[in-house]
Every structure is written in C-alpha cells, then in structure tokens.
Design a protein around this motif. Sequence first.
Motif, PDB file in Angstrom:
ATOM      1  N   ASP A 177      33.815 -35.211  38.755  1.00 17.37           N
ATOM      2  CA  ASP A 177      33.428 -34.502  39.980  1.00 17.37           C
ATOM      3  C   ASP A 177      33.247 -33.019  39.653  1.00 17.37           C
ATOM      4  O   ASP A 177      33.875 -32.505  38.727  1.00 17.37           O
ATOM      5  N   ASP A 210      29.689 -35.714  42.790  1.00 17.70           N
ATOM      6  CA  ASP A 210      30.439 -36.794  42.133  1.00 17.70           C
ATOM      7  C   ASP A 210      29.517 -37.418  41.088  1.00 17.70           C
ATOM      8  O   ASP A 210      28.596 -38.149  41.422  1.00 17.70           O
ATOM      9  N   ASP A 250      34.213 -39.899  46.966  1.00 21.98           N
ATOM     10  CA  ASP A 250      34.764 -41.174  47.434  1.00 21.98           C
ATOM     11  C   ASP A 250      36.169 -41.415  46.896  1.00 21.98           C
ATOM     12  O   ASP A 250      36.858 -42.322  47.359  1.00 21.98           O
TER      13      ASP A 250
END
Length: 460
Positions: free
Chosen positions: A23, A36, A193
Amino acid sequence: MTTTTITVGGTTDVGQVREQNQDSILLGPVLFGVADGMGGHQGGEVASALAVEVIAEHLGAVDEPTTQDLRDAVVRANRAVYDRSGTDPAVAGMGTTIVGIAIVTDNGTERLAVINVGDSRAYRYHRGELSQVTDDHSLVGELLRDGRITAEEADVHPQRNVITRVLGIERDVVVDAFHFPAVPGDRYVLCSDGLTNEVPDVEIAATLREIDDPDDAARVLAHLANDNGGRDNITVVVVDVDGPERPEGLVPDADDFSHHDDSDTQAYTPLSDDELDEAFGRPAAPLDRLRDEDEDETDDDGPVAMSRRERRARRRAERERPRALTLRSFVFVALILALVGGGVYLVNDYATNTYYVSVDSEEVAIFKGRPGGFLWVQPTVVEHTGIDIDDVLPADVSSIEDGVVQSSLSRARTYVKNLRERIDKTTPPVTTTTTSPPVTRPDKTPTTVTVTTATGNTGG
Ligand code: MN
C-alpha cells in the motif's frame, strides 16, 4: 482561495501476515488518500508508490484544483504504471487502486471531490451515520449492485478478490468522481481493503464516534484490523472538515444521539498517547508530518492540512480565550461531561458484558470480554478448561479460534461441557499425547489476485 479547511491523519501498516507493505499513502498536495498495489514480488509496491508520486507531482503544479485536475492526475498515474509495467519485466502486470479526496473548485463552487479506481474505499461519516461513498470495482461489487447476490453472499464469495478496474493494466482508465458539500464536522475515511475486510462498518463508525483526533482514529482503526487478523496491508486516512459549528468535530448533537441504540457508544472519549501506545501493544506506524496545501498561503484560517501539533496549539489558544459562563455554555459543558461519562461506561460495559470460549496457549479457555478486545478494553481469561485445542474436533476449531461468544458465564460453561461431550464421543480414550500439527484457520484472502479486464484475464 479556498475557505474550507480540513485536518488529515493517516497511517499505513504491513499487517500481521504479509512481509511487504504494497500500500502507499497519499498525503497531498491537494489529494489525500490510499493506493493498494498488487502483482509480483515487487510489482505492487512499485505500482502504488509510482501512482502516488505521479499524482502528487501533477497536482503540486495546479493553482486552483478542479475535479478535472484530479481525473487528469489519475489518468497520468495510470499511464505511468502501465508504461513501466510494459517495459520492466520485473514488474510486468502490476496494478494499483487509488482512492482520494480533495477540496476542489468547479465553476466557482467549492466542494469536496472523491475520486476512485479499484476496490479501496471512501466512507463519509455525517451526523453520526457512516456510509460508503465509492463503488467497489470488484466482481462481487458489481454482482451486488446488480442485485444478483446479497451482502452475506458477497462476504463469502470465492471470487471476492477479483478486481474489475485498476490503474496500470490498460492504457486508458475511467475514473469515478463523487461530490459533497464541505459540511463542518463531517469526517471521511479512505482505506485499503486490509481495513474493510477485517473491521465491520459498525466498528469503523464507533471508532469515528470515539476518537476525535484524525491521526489517532486512523491508528486505532489499523489496530482493530490487526487485532482481527491483519491478513493484508492496512492503510487508513481520516479527513475532518473543520468549521466553527463543531470545532472539535465529534460531539454528537441530540439528533445524532437518538439514532443509536444503547449497545453503541456516542460520546467523545479522547485517548492519551500512553493509552494509545498501550492499546497498540507496539509502536504504531507514525506519520511524521502532513504536507501543507500550496494554494492556501493567503488564507488567514491557516493551511488546509494542519499538523497535529499546530492543531493542538490552536485548540490550546482557543481554550485560553476568556469566556462568559452563560447558562447555555454551562448546559453545554454539563451535557459533554454526561456524554463522556456515559460513553466510558457504555464502552466498558459493552466490552465486558459477554463471555466467550477461545484458545489460551493451546488450551481451550473461557474469556470475559469481546474477542480481540474492544477499543481500550482487553479480554481476560476467567477459566481454563483443560481441553487441548489439538483434541477439539476440526469442525469446532475455527469458530473457537475466532471466539465463541456467549451471553453469560454459565452459558459458556455449557458450551464447553457440550464440546467435551462431542470430543469424548468421537475419540477413543488415549493415554499418549498427540503430536498433530497445529490447526490453522483458512486464510480469508486468497494469495493470488486475478485482475479481470474487458478483454479477458490478465494475471495479477
Ligand atoms: Mn489490499
């Protein structure tokens, strides 16, 4: 010249399982958000870092940013990642998501713009309610929007990691944009996420209610994701819209209060640095500094992004201003004290009013509290059962490792009793200790990520 100011905090964390952090965090100029990266040994890291670099460079040269400038920056980042991927075999096939928020001026109107490509997310926290701003560009996201699967089915869908739109895979990219008025007191969360797969929305909302400082809130959210498994890299950016109406950003008004049931907590309860360090159990990835916006030099209200220190100094200065003790301010202070006290009570009560059965050093045990703890309250072992986790039936292992929550100690004991009966029924009595390998919980996230494009499948 912009009149809106925002305060930004953020953190990026490798998590509990991955060896690298792929990330990247974007802290201006202009745009604040998360990328990401995915693909290859180094690919993901290179893709997200390159995208963030190209976007920051492009926007750094813009005087009064518009939504189109944000789109242009993302399109440039897409092309940069795509070109590098095509010329450097070591990073072939890499890609990255991007989600970000900025203050823009479109046709003379100042507002907030959120841009998105991929399955990272932006949330808006407005008057006590959290809602997702962005659409997930993933297979399950599309099936969900089409009404072809339910949210419950999406959570366990075998292809839930298939991404349908991402930077760097195709020459051109479509960039989503969403707009909001700059409402003082609103908070925005932008995250990879690694946060949303581990921490349910209700916990994100509870954290935003509890933690006033955006930097602290981001760190606590990353901490919760790590507590729940930390199976992916975790990056969180919290953006607060400043303003005179709710200068501390978080004290809920009576309307907000009535929206929530008593199992939730509403009050603003600041954590000290020591409490935060203790909650983390280890130093959290710090944010050294926040870059200030360039276009705001002429604004007497201060830079768009103030550092924590500047923000504290400003608060202190405001506190030192003499104030008349009117009845109204007295009532206000009394209300805050009641809310803070109530919030601490509710958190402690919520965090300790259940029991659960889980594992304590290879042995099944009964804990008091919430699995993984809740905010600053950690669970405690109340009873060991003498049952070795290796003896537990495979069907029970995963739920016990997650923690089987029971409403009372006697119910937890009943669960253990039934568990013992199930073991006794199926295992012949043995006197030797078993040496079976430790049981591991199946990983929620597959290790390979497939990137689906309009023209077919490309290895990710
Ligand atoms: Mn991820």
